[in-house]
Motif scaffolding. Structure first.
Motif, PDB file in Angstrom:
ATOM      1  N   THR A 173     -32.355   9.717   3.825  1.00  0.00           N
ATOM      2  CA  THR A 173     -32.438   8.918   5.042  1.00  0.00           C
ATOM      3  C   THR A 173     -31.153   8.143   5.262  1.00  0.00           C
ATOM      4  O   THR A 173     -31.016   7.421   6.231  1.00  0.00           O
ATOM      5  CB  THR A 173     -33.616   7.933   4.972  1.00  0.00           C
ATOM      6  OG1 THR A 173     -33.452   7.113   3.803  1.00  0.00           O
ATOM      7  CG2 THR A 173     -34.938   8.666   4.894  1.00  0.00           C
ATOM      8  N   GLN A 174     -30.193   8.297   4.340  1.00  0.00           N
ATOM      9  CA  GLN A 174     -28.895   7.643   4.483  1.00  0.00           C
ATOM     10  C   GLN A 174     -27.838   8.510   3.842  1.00  0.00           C
ATOM     11  O   GLN A 174     -28.047   9.083   2.772  1.00  0.00           O
ATOM     12  CB  GLN A 174     -28.908   6.265   3.816  1.00  0.00           C
ATOM     13  CG  GLN A 174     -27.596   5.504   3.957  1.00  0.00           C
ATOM     14  CD  GLN A 174     -27.729   4.075   3.454  1.00  0.00           C
ATOM     15  OE1 GLN A 174     -28.647   3.355   3.800  1.00  0.00           O
ATOM     16  NE2 GLN A 174     -26.800   3.660   2.614  1.00  0.00           N
ATOM     17  N   LYS A 178     -24.153   4.275  11.949  1.00  0.00           N
ATOM     18  CA  LYS A 178     -24.849   4.733  13.153  1.00  0.00           C
ATOM     19  C   LYS A 178     -26.213   5.270  12.740  1.00  0.00           C
ATOM     20  O   LYS A 178     -26.324   6.032  11.778  1.00  0.00           O
ATOM     21  CB  LYS A 178     -24.040   5.828  13.856  1.00  0.00           C
ATOM     22  CG  LYS A 178     -24.484   6.094  15.284  1.00  0.00           C
ATOM     23  CD  LYS A 178     -23.451   6.943  15.988  1.00  0.00           C
ATOM     24  CE  LYS A 178     -23.785   7.147  17.467  1.00  0.00           C
ATOM     25  NZ  LYS A 178     -23.666   5.911  18.246  1.00  0.00           N
ATOM     26  N   GLU A 179     -27.236   4.857  13.464  1.00  0.00           N
ATOM     27  CA  GLU A 179     -28.601   5.237  13.116  1.00  0.00           C
ATOM     28  C   GLU A 179     -29.147   6.241  14.118  1.00  0.00           C
ATOM     29  O   GLU A 179     -28.955   6.103  15.323  1.00  0.00           O
ATOM     30  CB  GLU A 179     -29.494   3.991  13.086  1.00  0.00           C
ATOM     31  CG  GLU A 179     -30.833   4.209  12.399  1.00  0.00           C
ATOM     32  CD  GLU A 179     -31.601   2.912  12.251  1.00  0.00           C
ATOM     33  OE1 GLU A 179     -32.164   2.450  13.266  1.00  0.00           O
ATOM     34  OE2 GLU A 179     -31.627   2.352  11.130  1.00  0.00           O
ATOM     35  N   TYR A 180     -29.813   7.265  13.604  1.00  0.00           N
ATOM     36  CA  TYR A 180     -30.443   8.273  14.447  1.00  0.00           C
ATOM     37  C   TYR A 180     -31.928   8.329  14.110  1.00  0.00           C
ATOM     38  O   TYR A 180     -32.327   8.097  12.965  1.00  0.00           O
ATOM     39  CB  TYR A 180     -29.819   9.656  14.194  1.00  0.00           C
ATOM     40  CG  TYR A 180     -28.376   9.757  14.616  1.00  0.00           C
ATOM     41  CD1 TYR A 180     -28.033  10.203  15.887  1.00  0.00           C
ATOM     42  CD2 TYR A 180     -27.358   9.400  13.735  1.00  0.00           C
ATOM     43  CE1 TYR A 180     -26.704  10.281  16.269  1.00  0.00           C
ATOM     44  CE2 TYR A 180     -26.030   9.480  14.117  1.00  0.00           C
ATOM     45  CZ  TYR A 180     -25.709   9.926  15.388  1.00  0.00           C
ATOM     46  OH  TYR A 180     -24.394   9.997  15.759  1.00  0.00           O
ATOM     47  N   GLU A 181     -32.752   8.636  15.104  1.00  0.00           N
ATOM     48  CA  GLU A 181     -34.176   8.806  14.866  1.00  0.00           C
ATOM     49  C   GLU A 181     -34.547  10.251  15.107  1.00  0.00           C
ATOM     50  O   GLU A 181     -34.286  10.805  16.178  1.00  0.00           O
ATOM     51  CB  GLU A 181     -34.995   7.893  15.777  1.00  0.00           C
ATOM     52  CG  GLU A 181     -36.487   7.946  15.461  1.00  0.00           C
ATOM     53  CD  GLU A 181     -37.271   6.814  16.111  1.00  0.00           C
ATOM     54  OE1 GLU A 181     -38.452   7.034  16.414  1.00  0.00           O
ATOM     55  OE2 GLU A 181     -36.680   5.733  16.320  1.00  0.00           O
ATOM     56  N   ALA A 183     -38.498   9.598  11.898  1.00  0.00           N
ATOM     57  CA  ALA A 183     -37.804   9.061  10.721  1.00  0.00           C
ATOM     58  C   ALA A 183     -36.400   8.627  11.117  1.00  0.00           C
ATOM     59  O   ALA A 183     -35.727   9.284  11.915  1.00  0.00           O
ATOM     60  CB  ALA A 183     -37.731  10.110   9.622  1.00  0.00           C
ATOM     61  N   LYS A 184     -35.971   7.497  10.565  1.00  0.00           N
ATOM     62  CA  LYS A 184     -34.626   7.009  10.857  1.00  0.00           C
ATOM     63  C   LYS A 184     -33.647   7.470   9.789  1.00  0.00           C
ATOM     64  O   LYS A 184     -33.926   7.374   8.594  1.00  0.00           O
ATOM     65  CB  LYS A 184     -34.629   5.475  10.935  1.00  0.00           C
ATOM     66  CG  LYS A 184     -35.363   4.950  12.159  1.00  0.00           C
ATOM     67  CD  LYS A 184     -35.305   3.436  12.234  1.00  0.00           C
ATOM     68  CE  LYS A 184     -36.029   2.923  13.483  1.00  0.00           C
ATOM     69  NZ  LYS A 184     -36.018   1.451  13.555  1.00  0.00           N
ATOM     70  N   VAL A 185     -32.524   7.987  10.250  1.00  0.00           N
ATOM     71  CA  VAL A 185     -31.467   8.434   9.347  1.00  0.00           C
ATOM     72  C   VAL A 185     -30.198   7.671   9.679  1.00  0.00           C
ATOM     73  O   VAL A 185     -29.791   7.595  10.841  1.00  0.00           O
ATOM     74  CB  VAL A 185     -31.219   9.953   9.478  1.00  0.00           C
ATOM     75  CG1 VAL A 185     -30.101  10.396   8.565  1.00  0.00           C
ATOM     76  CG2 VAL A 185     -32.484  10.733   9.168  1.00  0.00           C
ATOM     77  N   THR A 186     -29.581   7.071   8.681  1.00  0.00           N
ATOM     78  CA  THR A 186     -28.369   6.286   8.876  1.00  0.00           C
ATOM     79  C   THR A 186     -27.160   7.045   8.353  1.00  0.00           C
ATOM     80  O   THR A 186     -27.147   7.493   7.196  1.00  0.00           O
ATOM     81  CB  THR A 186     -28.463   4.932   8.144  1.00  0.00           C
ATOM     82  OG1 THR A 186     -29.606   4.220   8.635  1.00  0.00           O
ATOM     83  CG2 THR A 186     -27.210   4.103   8.380  1.00  0.00           C
ATOM     84  N   LEU A 230     -32.051  17.240  11.086  1.00  0.00           N
ATOM     85  CA  LEU A 230     -31.321  16.209  11.820  1.00  0.00           C
ATOM     86  C   LEU A 230     -30.196  16.807  12.647  1.00  0.00           C
ATOM     87  O   LEU A 230     -29.939  16.388  13.761  1.00  0.00           O
ATOM     88  CB  LEU A 230     -30.741  15.169  10.859  1.00  0.00           C
ATOM     89  CG  LEU A 230     -29.747  14.184  11.497  1.00  0.00           C
ATOM     90  CD1 LEU A 230     -30.458  13.314  12.529  1.00  0.00           C
ATOM     91  CD2 LEU A 230     -29.093  13.324  10.450  1.00  0.00           C
TER      92      LEU A 230
END
Length: 208
Positions: free
Chosen positions: A9-10, A49-52, A56-59, A178
């Motif tokens: 997730t990161q 930068k964060e993406y959803e 789920a959020k991925v940084t 992603l």
């Protein structure tokens, strides 16, 4: 589920290279789709930068490092924390390619891994008339001898910049689901939409 099976997730991408090769320009082009002609020395900057995706959020963190090599301890920490490294040189500067060779050796030493995720980027491809580094020679060395990926790019002309980041994310083993969403979001930004908000950035310095 084991840790290896869990999706990240990161992810942290670290840009390394000699001063003035365009590390900051590549990052700025990716995040803001802008190009600044005036050179500005970087000490160390972390962009996030964060993406959803699918709830789920991925940084994605992008570390922009100094090319002056005045901060070896900071550079080592950046390498240690990286999921993938971009080694950037300028096609009109053979000395910057030598810096890439030294940095690769340092990455392998710090990571203790001969197959550390590395993408070598020959930037300033728009300066073909001033080329002093053969792309064929670098391609052979990087992909055959080093077993890493090689791309030429131009931050100024926005050539292959997305491909550089796509390759880095693949090297970092970011969740495959992603990638399509990330590129759709990047590529559907309205053209000529005026100034974008500044990149979120913090100066990062570890103190032990």
């Amino acid at each position: 589920m084991s840790l290896d099976e869990k999706e990240k997730t990161q992810v942290r991408l670290v840009f390394l290279g000699a001063a003035g090769v365009g590390k900051t320009a590549l990052i700025r082009r990716f995040l803001q789709d802008t190009f600044e002609t005036k050179y500005r020395r970087t000490v160390e900057e972390l962009h996030s930068k964060e993406y959803e995706v699918g709830g789920a959020k991925v940084t994605i963190e992008i570390m922009d490092t100094s090319g002056s090599y005045s901060f070896p301890a900071m550079r080592k920490l950046s390498i240690q924390s990286s999921d993938a490294c971009a080694l950037v040189y300028a096609i009109d500067d053979p000395e910057s390619l030598e810096a890439v060779r030294s940095l690769r050796d340092e990455i392998l030493e710090v990571k203790e891994d001969k197959s550390a995720p590395i993408v070598v980027v020959g930037n300033k491809a728009d300066r073909e008339d001033g080329r002093r580094v053969s792309s064929g020679d670098v391609l052979s060395t990087v992909e055959l001898d080093w077993n890493s990926r090689f791309l030429e790019a131009s931050a100024k002309e926005n050539e292959n910049v997305l491909e550089v980041f796509r390759e880095l994310l693949q090297q970092a083993r970011l969740p495959s689901r992603l990638s399509p969403a990330l590129w759709r979001r990047r590529e559907t930004l309205p053209a000529g939409a005026g100034p974008r908000p500044p990149m979120s950035k913090t100066n990062s310095c570890a103190v032990s």
